[in-house]
Design a protein around this motif. Structure first.
Motif, PDB file in Angstrom:
ATOM      1  N   GLN A 189       0.837  -1.196   0.000  1.00 49.86           N
ATOM      2  CA  GLN A 189       0.000   0.000   0.000  1.00 49.86           C
ATOM      3  C   GLN A 189       0.873   1.248   0.000  1.00 49.86           C
ATOM      4  OE1 GLN A 189      -2.640  -0.033   3.337  1.00 49.86           O
ATOM      5  NE2 GLN A 189      -3.784  -1.799   2.615  1.00 49.86           N
ATOM      6  N   LEU A 190       0.344   2.307  -0.604  1.00 52.50           N
ATOM      7  CA  LEU A 190       1.023   3.594  -0.625  1.00 52.50           C
ATOM      8  C   LEU A 190       0.142   4.621   0.069  1.00 52.50           C
ATOM      9  CD1 LEU A 190       2.166   3.703  -4.365  1.00 52.50           C
ATOM     10  CD2 LEU A 190       3.498   2.999  -2.388  1.00 52.50           C
ATOM     11  N   SER A 191       0.760   5.510   0.850  1.00 53.15           N
ATOM     12  CA  SER A 191      -0.019   6.575   1.481  1.00 53.15           C
ATOM     13  C   SER A 191       0.873   7.759   1.809  1.00 53.15           C
ATOM     14  CB  SER A 191      -0.713   6.067   2.747  1.00 53.15           C
ATOM     15  OG  SER A 191       0.239   5.680   3.708  1.00 53.15           O
ATOM     16  N   PHE A 192       0.214   8.908   2.003  1.00 50.57           N
ATOM     17  CA  PHE A 192       0.882  10.100   2.500  1.00 50.57           C
ATOM     18  C   PHE A 192       0.507  10.254   3.958  1.00 50.57           C
ATOM     19  CE2 PHE A 192       0.410  11.444  -2.037  1.00 50.57           C
ATOM     20  CZ  PHE A 192       1.764  11.429  -2.337  1.00 50.57           C
ATOM     21  N   SER A 193       1.429  10.746   4.769  1.00 50.27           N
ATOM     22  CA  SER A 193       1.167  10.934   6.188  1.00 50.27           C
ATOM     23  C   SER A 193       1.324  12.400   6.560  1.00 50.27           C
ATOM     24  CB  SER A 193       2.132  10.097   7.029  1.00 50.27           C
ATOM     25  OG  SER A 193       1.973  10.413   8.389  1.00 50.27           O
ATOM     26  N   ARG A 194       0.275  12.972   7.140  1.00 55.91           N
ATOM     27  CA  ARG A 194       0.353  14.342   7.647  1.00 55.91           C
ATOM     28  C   ARG A 194       0.946  14.373   9.048  1.00 55.91           C
ATOM     29  NH1 ARG A 194      -5.299  16.805   5.400  1.00 55.91           N
ATOM     30  NH2 ARG A 194      -4.582  16.892   3.257  1.00 55.91           N
ATOM     31  N   ARG A 195       1.049  13.229   9.689  1.00 57.78           N
ATOM     32  CA  ARG A 195       1.597  13.167  11.045  1.00 57.78           C
ATOM     33  C   ARG A 195       3.121  13.171  11.056  1.00 57.78           C
ATOM     34  NH1 ARG A 195      -1.381   9.027  14.764  1.00 57.78           N
ATOM     35  NH2 ARG A 195      -0.804  10.589  16.290  1.00 57.78           N
ATOM     36  N   MET A 196       3.740  12.793   9.954  1.00 56.20           N
ATOM     37  CA  MET A 196       5.202  12.748   9.886  1.00 56.20           C
ATOM     38  C   MET A 196       5.727  14.178   9.819  1.00 56.20           C
ATOM     39  SD  MET A 196       5.595   9.666   7.164  1.00 56.20           S
ATOM     40  CE  MET A 196       7.044   8.749   7.590  1.00 56.20           C
ATOM     41  N   LYS A 197       6.530  14.550  10.789  1.00 53.50           N
ATOM     42  CA  LYS A 197       7.078  15.905  10.839  1.00 53.50           C
ATOM     43  C   LYS A 197       8.597  15.903  10.670  1.00 53.50           C
ATOM     44  CE  LYS A 197       3.050  17.576  11.887  1.00 53.50           C
ATOM     45  NZ  LYS A 197       2.194  17.941  10.796  1.00 53.50           N
ATOM     46  N   LYS A 198       9.262  14.861  11.131  1.00 55.05           N
ATOM     47  CA  LYS A 198      10.719  14.775  11.029  1.00 55.05           C
ATOM     48  C   LYS A 198      11.127  13.722  10.007  1.00 55.05           C
ATOM     49  CE  LYS A 198      11.554  16.217  15.756  1.00 55.05           C
ATOM     50  NZ  LYS A 198      12.126  15.869  17.041  1.00 55.05           N
ATOM     51  N   GLN A 199      10.404  12.623  10.003  1.00 58.54           N
ATOM     52  CA  GLN A 199      10.722  11.503   9.129  1.00 58.54           C
ATOM     53  C   GLN A 199      10.159  11.780   7.735  1.00 58.54           C
ATOM     54  OE1 GLN A 199       8.883   7.960  10.598  1.00 58.54           O
ATOM     55  NE2 GLN A 199      10.487   6.643   9.807  1.00 58.54           N
ATOM     56  N   TYR A 200      10.920  11.480   6.701  1.00 57.17           N
ATOM     57  CA  TYR A 200      10.461  11.723   5.338  1.00 57.17           C
ATOM     58  C   TYR A 200       9.609  10.568   4.807  1.00 57.17           C
ATOM     59  CZ  TYR A 200      13.699  15.684   4.721  1.00 57.17           C
ATOM     60  OH  TYR A 200      14.358  16.878   4.802  1.00 57.17           O
ATOM     61  N   GLY A 201       9.956   9.339   5.185  1.00 54.37           N
ATOM     62  CA  GLY A 201       9.213   8.189   4.693  1.00 54.37           C
ATOM     63  C   GLY A 201       9.498   6.963   5.532  1.00 54.37           C
ATOM     64  N   VAL A 202       8.670   5.938   5.333  1.00 52.52           N
ATOM     65  CA  VAL A 202       8.860   4.684   6.056  1.00 52.52           C
ATOM     66  C   VAL A 202       8.281   3.543   5.225  1.00 52.52           C
ATOM     67  CG1 VAL A 202       6.707   4.847   7.391  1.00 52.52           C
ATOM     68  CG2 VAL A 202       8.616   3.525   8.292  1.00 52.52           C
ATOM     69  N   CYS A 203       8.940   2.406   5.284  1.00 54.48           N
ATOM     70  CA  CYS A 203       8.426   1.181   4.681  1.00 54.48           C
ATOM     71  C   CYS A 203       8.087   0.246   5.834  1.00 54.48           C
ATOM     72  CB  CYS A 203       9.463   0.552   3.752  1.00 54.48           C
ATOM     73  SG  CYS A 203       8.873  -0.941   2.919  1.00 54.48           S
ATOM     74  N   GLU A 204       6.800  -0.038   6.009  1.00 51.34           N
ATOM     75  CA  GLU A 204       6.333  -0.899   7.103  1.00 51.34           C
ATOM     76  C   GLU A 204       6.358  -2.357   6.656  1.00 51.34           C
ATOM     77  OE1 GLU A 204       5.089  -0.221  10.251  1.00 51.34           O
ATOM     78  OE2 GLU A 204       5.626   1.891  10.063  1.00 51.34           O
TER      79      GLU A 204
END
Length: 178
Positions: free
Chosen positions: A26-41
């Motif tokens: 799945q792909l998504s954008f996160s508005r909660r991420m403030k310091k981290q640019y991206g993550v692969c779960e």
């Protein structure tokens, strides 16, 4: 502003290059991420979701580097059936798809702006003070501790001295978002 469809098209191109299929991720954008640019779960060794910080949608170079960086995590896991972090297997996938194999991205203007906005906000609203030793604890939300002190119950104990009597004060939340 970049959309998830743009990211999916790029991932499809990279899938063809590597001979893998990342469509189940799945792909998504996160508005909660403030310091981290991206993550692969991951679940186990299987990539399940890639999230990219919403603020990066304004920064083309940082956005695509992050999207490819997270794709490399998923691709390395799909190719070897295990997670790799930022090891040599991950770096070789980065080189194959043409993205930086650096662990951390360079700071971008959008990230700096988001950080400045976060710093402008006061970080707490409730202050619980131990009457015995004066220790202060600060809380953003009206959680169990704040509610217990509000009601005058003696169910909380001070970590420093073991006291059970507290005062509650509230600080005004400041925000420059108008």
């Amino acid at each position: 502003m970049w959309q998830l469809a743009d990211v999916r098209r790029e991932y499809d191109r990279l899938d063809a290059l590597l001979g893998i299929d990342t469509k189940p991720v799945q792909l998504s954008f996160s508005r909660r991420m403030k310091k981290q640019y991206g993550v692969c779960e991951f679940r186990g060794n299987r990539p399940v979701e890639i999230r990219i910080a919403d603020f990066l949608r304004e920064e083309e170079e940082a956005f695509w580097q992050t999207a490819r960086h997270e794709f490399a995590h998923a691709a390395a896991a799909l190719l070897t059936h295990k997670r790799h972090g930022h090891d040599e297997a991950w770096k070789s996938v980065c080189r194959a798809i043409g993205c930086s194999d650096e662990r951390l991205a360079k700071p971008c203007e959008a990230a700096k702006r988001v950080q400045q906005q976060a710093e402008q906000r006061v970080q707490c609203r409730y202050v619980v003070t131990c009457r015995t030793c004066g220790a202060e604890n600060r809380y953003k939300r009206r959680g169990k501790v704040v509610q217990t002190v509000e009601k005058g119950r003696r169910q909380c104990t001070c970590r420093r001295c073991g006291g059970t009597r507290f005062t509650l004060s509230m600080e005004r939340m400041e925000s420059n978002d108008t």
